[in-house]
Design a protein around this motif. Structure first.
Motif, mmCIF file in Angstrom:
data_model
loop_
_atom_site.group_PDB
_atom_site.id
_atom_site.type_symbol
_atom_site.label_atom_id
_atom_site.label_comp_id
_atom_site.label_asym_id
_atom_site.label_seq_id
_atom_site.Cartn_x
_atom_site.Cartn_y
_atom_site.Cartn_z
ATOM 1 N N LYS A 114 3.075 -9.191 37.931
ATOM 2 C CA LYS A 114 4.236 -8.428 37.478
ATOM 3 C C LYS A 114 3.809 -7.361 36.471
ATOM 4 O O LYS A 114 4.292 -6.227 36.504
ATOM 5 N N LEU A 157 4.317 -3.320 36.659
ATOM 6 C CA LEU A 157 4.959 -2.561 35.590
ATOM 7 C C LEU A 157 4.065 -1.395 35.163
ATOM 8 O O LEU A 157 4.546 -0.295 34.894
ATOM 9 N N ALA A 199 0.641 -0.949 25.353
ATOM 10 C CA ALA A 199 2.049 -1.279 25.123
ATOM 11 C C ALA A 199 2.642 -2.030 26.313
ATOM 12 O O ALA A 199 3.388 -3.001 26.141
ATOM 13 N N VAL A 200 2.294 -1.582 27.527
ATOM 14 C CA VAL A 200 2.795 -2.246 28.732
ATOM 15 C C VAL A 200 2.364 -3.712 28.731
ATOM 16 O O VAL A 200 3.164 -4.615 28.987
ATOM 17 N N ARG A 201 1.106 -3.952 28.432
ATOM 18 C CA ARG A 201 0.543 -5.299 28.429
ATOM 19 C C ARG A 201 1.117 -6.173 27.332
ATOM 20 O O ARG A 201 1.518 -7.301 27.578
ATOM 21 N N GLU A 202 1.112 -5.619 26.118
ATOM 22 C CA GLU A 202 1.588 -6.392 24.972
ATOM 23 C C GLU A 202 3.027 -6.843 25.201
ATOM 24 O O GLU A 202 3.375 -8.005 24.972
ATOM 25 N N THR A 203 3.851 -5.916 25.693
ATOM 26 C CA THR A 203 5.257 -6.233 25.922
ATOM 27 C C THR A 203 5.405 -7.279 27.020
ATOM 28 O O THR A 203 6.179 -8.227 26.885
ATOM 29 N N ALA A 204 4.654 -7.123 28.104
ATOM 30 C CA ALA A 204 4.738 -8.076 29.211
ATOM 31 C C ALA A 204 4.289 -9.460 28.753
ATOM 32 O O ALA A 204 4.909 -10.472 29.090
ATOM 33 N N LYS A 205 3.239 -9.494 27.980
ATOM 34 C CA LYS A 205 2.745 -10.780 27.492
ATOM 35 C C LYS A 205 3.786 -11.444 26.589
ATOM 36 O O LYS A 205 4.029 -12.648 26.687
ATOM 37 N N GLY A 206 4.421 -10.635 25.744
ATOM 38 C CA GLY A 206 5.444 -11.154 24.841
ATOM 39 C C GLY A 206 6.636 -11.720 25.581
ATOM 40 O O GLY A 206 7.363 -12.559 25.060
ATOM 41 N N LEU A 207 6.860 -11.248 26.817
ATOM 42 C CA LEU A 207 7.974 -11.749 27.618
ATOM 43 C C LEU A 207 7.526 -12.866 28.553
ATOM 44 O O LEU A 207 8.310 -13.367 29.356
ATOM 45 N N GLY A 208 6.248 -13.212 28.480
ATOM 46 C CA GLY A 208 5.730 -14.284 29.311
ATOM 47 C C GLY A 208 5.624 -13.912 30.780
ATOM 48 O O GLY A 208 5.746 -14.773 31.650
ATOM 49 N N LEU A 209 5.419 -12.619 31.064
ATOM 50 C CA LEU A 209 5.307 -12.186 32.461
ATOM 51 C C LEU A 209 3.872 -12.390 32.962
ATOM 52 O O LEU A 209 2.924 -12.277 32.201
#
Ligand SMILES: Nc1ncnc2c1ncn2[C@@H]1O[C@H](COP(=O)(O)OP(=O)(O)O)[C@@H](O)[C@H]1O
Ligand SMILES: [Mg+2]
Lengths: 228, 217
Positions: free
Chosen positions: A140, A144, A126-136
């Motif tokens: 970073k 997180l 979830a941490v990864r998927e969300t970060a990727k979706g935000l283009g982080l």
């Protein structure tokens, strides 16, 4: 029985010199070994939990095996390596606090790895998927992930400390339970009980239980904060 | 903007067979279809969080923003979460106000309710501009009022950033309200695709018509 407990409490309150020495050696051993195990185990645990590669499950099985290793077996291995016939005898580490710490690190690190791996394995997707979706970026995202692990690291540390302070099999073999040198709470309890001196044993037992109680209260408070 | 053709197979079962298509900037593409028809799989593969059977990059968009169906709040305040994708305090404040998150600004985001988490996630994504944006059922957990606010915001966002926006939704009404184009997925196939007016009102395929009837068209 009752008088033994009273005597034990009196001994604690009198700040008996040998008792204080045992507490000091115990603190030195369990604090150092748990911190070293944490420093080694947390990065490995996060890495194992967050990444997928060939051979990962083999490493997890190996770690679980190490987690279940009987402490006396660990003690035996260190004894053989460092005793008068072992390859490392010239280091003269047998019956020192240093070798007790080393044996403890070997025993505790797998527990730290297992605790971190299980947790990270659950939160990382979830941490990864969300970060990727935000283009982080990767850095970073990594911070997180670590940020999600903060409570887990603290409660893992307390677990490691509690294991370290309660261990007896390995430390008595490699430390030798030498008074004023390598005697820790658990080995001293065994020793004094064998000699029929229950007072010091009971006093140490009371202290151990109190520490364990405090550690567990802190862990459960943390877990309450963690639960969503 | 191009989306290449790809397929996705889970445990030997083909769950998605996408023929590829062109996307235009400044437009909203609704993806509709029954549960399990492959909508989320489509979204994940476009974003790159999941691999297709072959190859990895399936769009030539320079940047892709994505709001998953299951939103995740990092263990920090709502405001800190929103500021992750862009450090613009003023914009964050405006988005929070528009999505009725103002009073939750300092609350730990991992303790928000489902609808609040979805609003936070939408605000967080909108802090940044992308060429392609994919929202997977963004309003499924929201009430009617915040759904309407979100739709308004989505329309404004597309206008402002000139992105192509893929909106996965189970709400036919929502698709009709804000989409320019529609894609109907049926059992892993892109069965029908075209302007929203056509697909959402007078579709060609019998399956699409049946789907619309189910939703009380
Ligand atoms: N990780 C997975 N492993 C196995 N099957 C999956 C996985 N993810 C989705 N599926 C299957 O793929 C199909 C499409 O799922 P999904 O794209 O989530 O559908 P939708 O979003 O349209 O409801 C479903 O049948 C689902 O069970
Ligand atoms: Mg879905």
């Amino acid at each position: 029985m009752k008088t033994s407990i009273m005597k034990a409490i009196a001994l604690i309150l009198s700040a008996d010199a040998e008792l204080l020495d045992i507490l000091g050696v115990t603190a030195e051993m369990s604090l150092q070994s748990s911190v070293i195990a944490l420093l080694i185990g947390v990065p490995i645990g996060i890495w194992l939990g967050a990444s997928r590669f060939y051979g990962r499950s083999a490493l997890l099985v190996a770690n679980r095996t190490l987690m279940g290793m009987p402490p006396v077996v660990c003690g035996l291995i260190f004894y053989m390596l460092f005793s008068g016939v072992g390859p490392f005898r010239h280091l003269k580490l047998l019956f020192t606090v240093k070798i007790m710490i080393m044996a403890q690190v070997v025993l505790i690190t797998p527990i730290v790895v297992g605790s971190m791996e299980g947790y990270v394995d659950r939160v990382a997707p979830a941490v990864r998927e969300t970060a990727k979706g935000l283009g982080l970026g990767r850095v970073k995202t990594f911070f997180l992930l670590v940020n999600e692990c903060v409570y887990q690291i603290i409660s893992t540390y307390l677990l490691a400390f509690a294991r370290s302070i309660a261990e007896v099999g390995a430390v008595s073999m490699v430390g030798g339970a030498i008074a004023w040198k390598t005697n820790v709470m658990t080995t001293a309890i065994m020793q004094y009980t064998n000699r029929g001196n229950f007072t010091l044993g009971i006093a140490l037992g009371i202290i151990l239980l109190t520490i364990s109680l405090i550690v567990n209260i802190v862990i459960s408070l943390l877990q309450r904060r963690l639960s969503r | 903007m191009k989306i290449n053709a790809f397929t996705k197979t889970y445990e030997g079962r083909r769950v998605l067979d996408f023929p590829g298509m062109e996307l235009e900037r400044g437009k909203i593409y609704a993806v509709i279809g029954a549960n399990g028809s492959g909508k989320s799989t489509f979204a994940k593969i476009l974003t790159g969080v999941q691999k297709a059977d072959k190859g990895r990059v399936h769009t030539d968009a320079a940047s892709v923003g994505y709001m998953p169906q299951k939103n995740f709040a990092y263990r920090m305040s709502t405001k800190a979460n929103i500021l992750l994708a862009g450090k613009n305090e003023e914009k964050a404040r405006r988005l929070m106000a528009e999505l009725q998150l103002g009073h939750l600004e300092n609350k730990r985001a991992d303790r928000l309710s489902g609808g609040e988490t979805a609003r936070m996630a939408l605000a967080r994504l909108m802090m940044k501009g992308f060429e392609l944006v994919i929202l997977d059922e963004p309003t499924a957990a929201m009430d009617m009022e915040t759904t309407m606010l979100s739709e308004r915001l989505i329309l404004d966002y597309v206008k402002e950033t000139d992105c192509a926006l893929v909106l996965v939704t189970h709400s036919l009404q929502q698709a009709r309200r804000i989409a320019d184009h529609a894609l109907y997925f049926h059992k892993g196939q892109l069965l029908e695709e075209g302007s929203a007016d056509k697909v959402l009102y007078t579709p060609e395929k019998a399956e699409t018509r049946q789907f619309l009837e189910f939703y009380g068209a």
